[in-house]
Design a protein around this motif. Structure first.
Motif: not given
Length: 157
Positions: A1-12
């Motif tokens: 799980x990288x920065x893409x997952x953190x962006x998805x989590x953060x945006x959601x």
């Protein structure tokens, strides 16, 4: 799980959090909702950045990201309604748009500041990133203090 997952989590988290705080502002008021989240961000910004910066696993990063986004951005949910309720109809759209988008311009600097700090490294990074959130939260608190409550305001003029 990288920065893409953190962006998805953060945006959601931001999306659903702003919907929640918009709803909450209908119940307890715009100023109170904005102020509670700004004060919480002031208290939790630095500890949350420390946790995020020193997290060992992707799951820890996700938890700290959720906490950070809740305290740092979800309080913005009532701001569009608050701005719309502050101006007479002749200038409501242009005044609200100017202020809101002016805020977005300044807010867009945050990632640039963060990337610059992270590229320099060092132990001060969580403190500096937290101070960035704290300064923004203080500005929001000042705005909440000097403006009147707009929930249930008559905006027909």
């Amino acid at each position: 799980m990288g920065s893409i997952m953190l962006m998805i989590v953060g945006t959601s988290t931001s999306l659903f959090g702003q919907i929640f705080t918009g709803y909450l502002s209908q119940r307890i008021g715009r100023k109170k909702t904005i102020a509670v989240f700004a004060m919480t961000a002031i208290v939790l910004a630095i500890p949350t950045f420390f946790g995020l910066y020193n997290a060992d696993s992707a799951y820890e990063r996700i938890v700290y990201t959720i906490i950070l986004i809740i305290v740092a951005t979800t309080g913005f949910g009532p701001i569009p309604a608050f701005l719309s309720e502050r101006f007479p109809t002749e200038v409501r759209n242009s005044a609200s748009g100017f202020i809101y988008n002016g805020g977005l311009i300044f807010g867009s600097w945050a990632p640039l500041i963060a990337v610059t700090m992270l590229s320099k490294g060092g132990e001060l990074v969580p403190i500096l990133l937290g101070m960035n959130v704290i300064v923004g939260s203080i500005i929001i608190l000042i705005g909440a203090k000097i403006n009147p409550e707009t929930r249930d305001a008559d905006i027909s003029q």
